[in-house]
Write a protein that holds these residues in place. Sequence first.
Motif, mmCIF file in Angstrom:
data_model
loop_
_atom_site.group_PDB
_atom_site.id
_atom_site.type_symbol
_atom_site.label_atom_id
_atom_site.label_comp_id
_atom_site.label_asym_id
_atom_site.label_seq_id
_atom_site.Cartn_x
_atom_site.Cartn_y
_atom_site.Cartn_z
ATOM 1 N N PRO A 286 0.806 -1.220 0.000
ATOM 2 C CA PRO A 286 0.000 0.000 0.000
ATOM 3 C C PRO A 286 0.839 1.269 0.000
ATOM 4 N N LEU A 287 1.946 1.235 0.740
ATOM 5 C CA LEU A 287 2.832 2.388 0.813
ATOM 6 C C LEU A 287 3.485 2.645 -0.535
ATOM 7 N N GLU A 288 3.930 1.561 -1.183
ATOM 8 C CA GLU A 288 4.585 1.712 -2.473
ATOM 9 C C GLU A 288 3.611 2.220 -3.528
ATOM 10 N N ALA A 289 2.383 1.692 -3.486
ATOM 11 C CA ALA A 289 1.369 2.148 -4.435
ATOM 12 C C ALA A 289 1.097 3.634 -4.259
ATOM 13 N N ALA A 290 0.994 4.068 -3.002
ATOM 14 C CA ALA A 290 0.737 5.479 -2.714
ATOM 15 C C ALA A 290 1.876 6.353 -3.205
ATOM 16 N N ALA A 291 3.122 5.889 -3.003
ATOM 17 C CA ALA A 291 4.277 6.674 -3.408
ATOM 18 C C ALA A 291 4.343 6.828 -4.927
ATOM 19 N N LEU A 292 4.030 5.747 -5.637
ATOM 20 C CA LEU A 292 4.058 5.812 -7.096
ATOM 21 C C LEU A 292 2.993 6.761 -7.626
ATOM 22 N N CYS A 335 4.021 5.345 -13.808
ATOM 23 C CA CYS A 335 5.088 6.253 -13.389
ATOM 24 C C CYS A 335 6.181 6.332 -14.451
ATOM 25 N N VAL A 336 6.521 5.203 -15.061
ATOM 26 C CA VAL A 336 7.513 5.187 -16.142
ATOM 27 C C VAL A 336 7.042 6.074 -17.292
ATOM 28 N N GLU A 337 5.801 5.883 -17.681
ATOM 29 C CA GLU A 337 5.249 6.668 -18.798
ATOM 30 C C GLU A 337 5.265 8.162 -18.491
ATOM 31 N N ARG A 338 4.950 8.513 -17.243
ATOM 32 C CA ARG A 338 4.857 9.925 -16.861
ATOM 33 C C ARG A 338 6.226 10.600 -16.833
ATOM 34 N N THR A 339 7.250 9.850 -16.424
ATOM 35 C CA THR A 339 8.571 10.461 -16.222
ATOM 36 C C THR A 339 9.505 10.266 -17.416
ATOM 37 N N LEU A 340 9.030 9.615 -18.457
ATOM 38 C CA LEU A 340 9.885 9.242 -19.584
ATOM 39 C C LEU A 340 10.607 10.431 -20.208
ATOM 40 N N ASP A 341 9.907 11.551 -20.372
ATOM 41 C CA ASP A 341 10.510 12.672 -21.099
ATOM 42 C C ASP A 341 11.547 13.440 -20.285
ATOM 43 N N LYS A 342 11.749 13.064 -19.001
ATOM 44 C CA LYS A 342 12.789 13.708 -18.196
ATOM 45 C C LYS A 342 14.032 12.824 -18.052
ATOM 46 N N LEU A 343 14.036 11.703 -18.763
ATOM 47 C CA LEU A 343 15.195 10.810 -18.751
ATOM 48 C C LEU A 343 15.974 10.982 -20.049
ATOM 49 N N ASP A 344 17.289 10.811 -19.978
ATOM 50 C CA ASP A 344 18.066 10.910 -21.212
ATOM 51 C C ASP A 344 18.076 9.561 -21.934
ATOM 52 N N LYS A 345 18.575 9.585 -23.172
ATOM 53 C CA LYS A 345 18.523 8.396 -24.027
ATOM 54 C C LYS A 345 19.234 7.193 -23.408
ATOM 55 N N SER A 346 20.388 7.424 -22.783
ATOM 56 C CA SER A 346 21.148 6.309 -22.222
ATOM 57 C C SER A 346 20.396 5.645 -21.077
ATOM 58 N N GLN A 347 19.733 6.429 -20.248
ATOM 59 C CA GLN A 347 18.969 5.850 -19.138
ATOM 60 C C GLN A 347 17.763 5.062 -19.646
ATOM 61 N N ILE A 348 17.139 5.566 -20.694
ATOM 62 C CA ILE A 348 15.990 4.862 -21.256
ATOM 63 C C ILE A 348 16.416 3.507 -21.816
ATOM 64 N N ILE A 349 17.500 3.495 -22.566
ATOM 65 C CA ILE A 349 17.958 2.248 -23.196
ATOM 66 C C ILE A 349 18.579 1.294 -22.172
ATOM 67 N N ASP A 350 19.352 1.833 -21.227
ATOM 68 C CA ASP A 350 20.087 0.981 -20.295
ATOM 69 C C ASP A 350 19.284 0.575 -19.065
ATOM 70 N N GLU A 351 18.264 1.384 -18.675
ATOM 71 C CA GLU A 351 17.546 1.092 -17.440
ATOM 72 C C GLU A 351 16.039 0.873 -17.637
ATOM 73 N N VAL A 352 15.410 1.730 -18.423
ATOM 74 C CA VAL A 352 13.960 1.594 -18.616
ATOM 75 C C VAL A 352 13.627 0.428 -19.536
ATOM 76 N N LEU A 353 14.325 0.319 -20.657
ATOM 77 C CA LEU A 353 14.037 -0.744 -21.611
ATOM 78 C C LEU A 353 14.190 -2.136 -20.993
ATOM 79 N N PRO A 354 15.289 -2.429 -20.264
ATOM 80 C CA PRO A 354 15.402 -3.743 -19.616
ATOM 81 C C PRO A 354 14.236 -4.005 -18.661
ATOM 82 N N LEU A 355 13.772 -2.959 -17.973
ATOM 83 C CA LEU A 355 12.636 -3.121 -17.058
ATOM 84 C C LEU A 355 11.385 -3.527 -17.850
ATOM 85 N N LEU A 356 11.143 -2.857 -18.970
ATOM 86 C CA LEU A 356 9.967 -3.162 -19.780
ATOM 87 C C LEU A 356 10.037 -4.580 -20.341
ATOM 88 N N LEU A 357 11.233 -5.003 -20.717
ATOM 89 C CA LEU A 357 11.401 -6.341 -21.294
ATOM 90 C C LEU A 357 11.174 -7.434 -20.262
#
Length: 424
Positions: A286-292, A335-357
Motif C-alpha cells: 500500500p505504501l509503495e502504491a501510494a508513493a508511485l 510512473c515510467v510513462e509519466r517520467t519518460l521525457d525527463k530521462l536521457d537516451k542512455s537511461q531509457i535504453i540501459d535502465e527503462v528498456l530492460p525493465l519493460l522487457l
Amino acid sequence: MSANRPAHAKEYTFLDIELKYGILQITEALSFLHYSGQVIHKNVCPSSILITKKGTWKLAGFEFTERTNETDATDPVPCQPWSTRASKLVQPNLDYMAPEIQINSSCSILSDMFSLGMVVCSIFNHGRSLIQSGNSPSAYVKQMELLDEALHNILPRIPIPLQEATTRLLKKSPGARPTAQLLTLIKYFSDPAVQALQFLDVINMKDPTQKTHYYRSTLREVLPFIPRGHAAVGKGSPRYAYRAIFNRFYQTNLRPFDSSHFANLNPSAETSFTSMPRSNSRSIPPLEAAALVAVTNVYDYLDDITIKKLVLPKLKSVFEKNQSDLKIMGNVLQCVERTLDKLDKSQIIDEVLPLLLEVRLTDPDIVVRVVNIYRIMLCDKKYGLTVNIMATKVMPTLLPQTVNPSLNLEQFMILLEVRRRKEQ
C-alpha cells in the motif's frame, strides 16, 4: 457545458473532492463566525466566496453583518429587508436571502444556514440560484412559495449524502435548519481524504510526532484515493480553481524536507525517496502504491535530476520486488510513462528498456500499458528506440501477445499499431 451557466463560471470545473472540501470550509467559517465572533454574515452567496491560488475556499463579504442575539444565537434579531428604495450594490444578494429576513425583518445564525443551502444548490445547478428574483421583492416572495418544487427538481444532481442536509437547510422555518456546528458532522464530510486535507492545512501547527504519524499512516492510506486535479484556470482571472490537490501537498510539505525535494521521514536515516520503503526493508505494497501515485501527480514539480537520481532507482527497486502484484505493476508502468521525457537516451535504453522487457505480459491491462510506453518511445527519436532494438528485443516479447485470447479488440488494435510503427 450548460448554456445556462453564468459567464463567471465558464472557466471552472471542480473535482468532487474539491467541492466537498470547499463546502466544508465555508461551513466551518460560518461556525467560527457564529459562535466565536457572535456575528451573522447575512450575505452568504457565491460572490462572497473567494478561492485562493492554493484552492482554499474563503468566506468574504462582511458588509452586512449583524450581531447575534446575546442570549441565544439562534433567536432572531431585527434587521433590514431588501428594498427597491436602495441600490442593489448596498444590499445583500436577494436570491440567496432567507425568507424571514425579507418577510419578517428578522435574522439569526440560521438565516446564514438557509443561504448556505442556496449556495449548495447553485453549485450543483450550473451556478444558478433556485430563486431568480431580478432584484424584485415581489418576485422573490412568489418564487419562495415554489422553492420546495424547485429543490425537488435539482435534488438528484446533489450528492446523495448531502441531499437530506440541503433539504433541511432550505426549510422556511429557521428552527428546522441545522446549525453550522451540526452540519460539519454529517456523513458527507466524513471522508478520509477530506480529513487528510484538513490536517494538511494546519500541519505547520502540529508537533513532529503528529506530522510523522500523518505522513507514515494517514497520508499513506488516503493518497491513492485523492484524484489528480484537472480544474481549468481562467487566464487573467483573479480567482483560481484548484490546479491540483498535490500542488499544495508538495509545496507545503514535501519540499521543505530535503534540498532535492524528497526525504525519508525518519530523521535518523539517510535521504531516500519519500514514502518508498528502503531497499533493505520489508515490502509494504500500500505504501509503495501510494508513493508511485504521488510521483505521477507531483511530476510537474520534479526536476530532471530528482527523476534520474531518486525516482528511477526506487522505481526499479519496487518493480523487482513486486512483479506479481498487478496493481503495483500498473502504478510502476504509469510512473515510467509519466517520467519518460525527463530521462536521457542512455537511461531509457540501459535502465527503462530492460525493465519493460522483464514485465510479465499476462494481464491485458499490463500489456496495454507496456505497449503504450513503446508507442510513445517510437514517436520521437530522442528516446533512442531504434528499428534494430525493436526488431531484436521488443518485438520478440510482443509478438506472442498477438494471439493472446485475453486481449479485447481495442487492446489488440493498440498492439498492432505499435507493430506498424516499427515497420515504417
